[in-house]
Each structure stands twice: as structure tokens, then as C-alpha cells.
Design a protein around this motif. Sequence first.
Motif, PDB file in Angstrom:
ATOM      1  N   PHE A 172       0.872  -1.210  -0.018  1.00 27.44           N
ATOM      2  CA  PHE A 172      -0.061   0.087   0.086  1.00 27.44           C
ATOM      3  C   PHE A 172       0.847   1.407  -0.080  1.00 27.44           C
ATOM      4  O   PHE A 172       0.565   2.129  -0.766  1.00 27.44           O
ATOM      5  N   LEU A 173       1.820   1.151   0.767  1.00 28.94           N
ATOM      6  CA  LEU A 173       2.799   2.412   0.989  1.00 28.94           C
ATOM      7  C   LEU A 173       3.643   2.683  -0.183  1.00 28.94           C
ATOM      8  O   LEU A 173       3.891   3.882  -0.612  1.00 28.94           O
ATOM      9  N   ASP A 174       3.948   1.570  -0.883  1.00 24.53           N
ATOM     10  CA  ASP A 174       4.657   1.745  -2.176  1.00 24.53           C
ATOM     11  C   ASP A 174       3.980   2.192  -3.390  1.00 24.53           C
ATOM     12  O   ASP A 174       4.361   2.381  -4.486  1.00 24.53           O
ATOM     13  N   SER A 175       2.592   2.118  -3.249  1.00 23.89           N
ATOM     14  CA  SER A 175       1.814   2.452  -4.324  1.00 23.89           C
ATOM     15  C   SER A 175       1.545   3.744  -4.688  1.00 23.89           C
ATOM     16  O   SER A 175       1.840   4.553  -3.733  1.00 23.89           O
ATOM     17  N   ASP A 176       0.915   3.844  -5.845  1.00 23.57           N
ATOM     18  CA  ASP A 176       0.517   5.525  -6.178  1.00 23.57           C
ATOM     19  C   ASP A 176      -1.188   5.618  -6.008  1.00 23.57           C
ATOM     20  O   ASP A 176      -1.806   6.296  -6.808  1.00 23.57           O
ATOM     21  N   LEU A 177      -1.857   4.994  -5.220  1.00 24.14           N
ATOM     22  CA  LEU A 177      -3.228   4.786  -5.042  1.00 24.14           C
ATOM     23  C   LEU A 177      -3.568   6.132  -4.322  1.00 24.14           C
ATOM     24  O   LEU A 177      -3.150   6.641  -3.557  1.00 24.14           O
ATOM     25  N   GLU A 178      -4.753   6.666  -4.831  1.00 20.81           N
ATOM     26  CA  GLU A 178      -5.435   7.761  -4.273  1.00 20.81           C
ATOM     27  C   GLU A 178      -5.823   7.445  -2.696  1.00 20.81           C
ATOM     28  O   GLU A 178      -5.775   8.508  -1.764  1.00 20.81           O
ATOM     29  N   ALA A 179      -6.217   5.863  -2.520  1.00 18.89           N
ATOM     30  CA  ALA A 179      -6.502   5.735  -1.030  1.00 18.89           C
ATOM     31  C   ALA A 179      -5.140   6.209  -0.036  1.00 18.89           C
ATOM     32  O   ALA A 179      -5.207   6.171   1.067  1.00 18.89           O
TER      33      ALA A 179
END
Length: 382
Positions: free
Chosen positions: A329-336
Motif C-alpha cells: 500500500f505504501l509503495d503504491s500510487d493509489l489515491e487511497a
Amino acid sequence: MSQYLYHNKGIYTCNGRHFHNKIDAIFEANVSGRHVEWDYHHSTFGQHQWHIDPPVELEELYKQRALQLRQAYDHLVLFYSGGVDSWYILKMFIKYNIKLDEIYMYGPFKAEEKMYDQLGLDRSPGYYTREIRQSLPLLKKLVADHKIKINVFDWTEHIIKAADDRDWFYTAGVRFDPTCMVRSKFHKIFRDHSEMRHKGKKVGFVYGIDKPRLLRDDHSIYFAFLDVIMTTGTLPTNDIMGEYWENDEYFYWTPNMPELSIKMSHDVVKYLTTSNQINLIKHVKNIAAFHDESYYRQVNRAIYPLWDHDIWQVKKPTSAIYNEQSKWFLDSDLEAKLKWESSIYELERLCGKQWFNENSVRNGLKGHLSPLYKVADYKVDQ
């Protein structure tokens, strides 16, 4: 203990008021200027003579704890990570033919599986569903012929959607890493257990919390409970919300059998003494002693002799908030992720930086220790 104690996660006090929610206690402290204290059943644990080694084998206490839980609930669910703490609980139920109804495993399987092959047997913290996948063959072998249901819950999409609630942290109470957006609502997302309760069954959710956390000063060795450790498996959400029909159980750290924590502590001290490793127990001023893998490794040998200590496992997370358990999650580019970060910075603003380690929400809330229970003497030259 004549009556089984449910709803037993402890309570915070400040200015004469009692709170299930640490955030509420912090708000009270900010207004009143009084200290926050945490009471994890000191009236029970404080009555015991921690310096006396109980005259019973540790495995017998494991067995008695399993029987105690079986008698307290109609349906028992073990939350299983593939690690030694939960594995040993399962082993005791099976070895002594004590019925366990269900094993539950959760994680962001969908999000992490693409990294399995790339990481291989790298033990670096992160992508913990690798450990669950690695443990499944052993798990299935253990439960064969015991009619234990295995449920696997993928919470990837639930975590992403949960970030839309910017106030989620309030009911998390103590821990605020991304998984807690779902961990705090688990019983509402997974409905099967709710349906059992509607039919009048008492359901118990068992967590492998926790091995002895020992500290010392220049004269004595102590056991202590730490509130933030207790939230590595489950959160105080049900108590905060007054939903007392949801029963989370710490297998090892329980006021229903204080002798278990006492015996585990003595076995650790004896093992570290005879193996000349007593200095793995760090000074009470060094709270990092609660996160020392060298200490963990030897403690596991002392209290979990049936475990294969050479089995492959991922190293433990290194921080409370921005930790490797949520690396996907932390490595992602998710808006979340941006929404989650926005919410925890609002938490920091509401509470004040002084309540967080190194004055930053990124490092988690400062922990509250229980009173120190003396287990043994300590000599500086040991």
C-alpha cells in the motif's frame, strides 16, 4: 478464577475518568493537564507472586488455557499468521484433541502475490502473505482429520475503499497503520460470525498475543505489558463502540490465567541464563527491547520447543505506522494512500505531536507500559 473475564483489553484513565479509547484519554489530558495511565487488569496480575516459578510444566498451562477457551465459547476462531505464536496455539488444540472450530487468515493476497517470485526467500520485512502461503502446506497437514474449517480473507479492496472514511482512526484507538482501516471493522465486513451470534452462539476470536516482553534495571528482571503490542493482532474497536458481543482473546496475555505469563517469563529467564544470553534482556529505559529479533529468536526456543526454529519466516515489521506489513500500500500510487495519510496527519493535529514517538504520527503513538512485575534478580556482571 471463579468467573471468566470477557472484554479484557484494559482501560485508560485520566483526571478520574475512564476510557476504552486512548485518543479520548489523550483529549482529556490535553484539556486537564493530567497524565494518562493504562490499566491492564493490574488488580488481577498484581495479586500474583511473579518472582515464584509456578510448579507446573509450561505445556500443561498451554493445554489448560486451550481448555479454558473451549469451555468459554460455543465457536472458537484462531487468527493464524503462520508464525510461531499462533502455530503453537493450534498445536496445543490438536495435540490434546481439544476442538477448534475455525482458522482464519487475512492479508492483501491479491496485492502482494505479484511480488512472491521476485522476493523469493528474502526475509526482509514486508509482503507477509508470503509467510501465510509458505505455511499453508504445514497448516493443512496439522488440521487433517480434525475438521477445522480454514477461511482465507483477502482484504486488499476493503483497505482501498476504507480510506474514504477520513475519521476511521477514532475507532482504531491505538494503532493507525493502513491495515487498521479494516482491522478495526473486521467483524462487520465478515458476516458469518455475526450470523452465529444472532443464533445465540458465543464466538471467541483467539490471537497469539504474546510472548514475554522482559525488561531489566541494574538489579531486577521484570515482565511488562505494552498497550501497542496488544494491537498487533486486534484493536479495541469493539470496546470503544460498546459492542461487547465481539470477544477477542489474547491466548497468552490473559487475566483469566496469569500463571501462563508468569511461567513463560521464568522459562525465558532460565533459558537465557543457562545459555549465557541474559543480556539480551535490555534495560527498561530502552523500549526498543520489545522489538529485538535476537531476543525474539531465543525466547521462541525457550517457550516453543515443538516449533521448527529453522523454518523460513519474514522478519517482523520495524515501525508502528509506516511499517512493512503495509508495504504494498505504501509503495503504491493509489489515491487511497493519500487519503490515509491525510487522515493520520489530522490525527496528529488533533492529539498534538507530543503524544507520538519522535513527535511524529509517522512513528506511532507512544506506548503505555503496565506496572513492572519482578520475575528475578539481575546482576550487572551477568
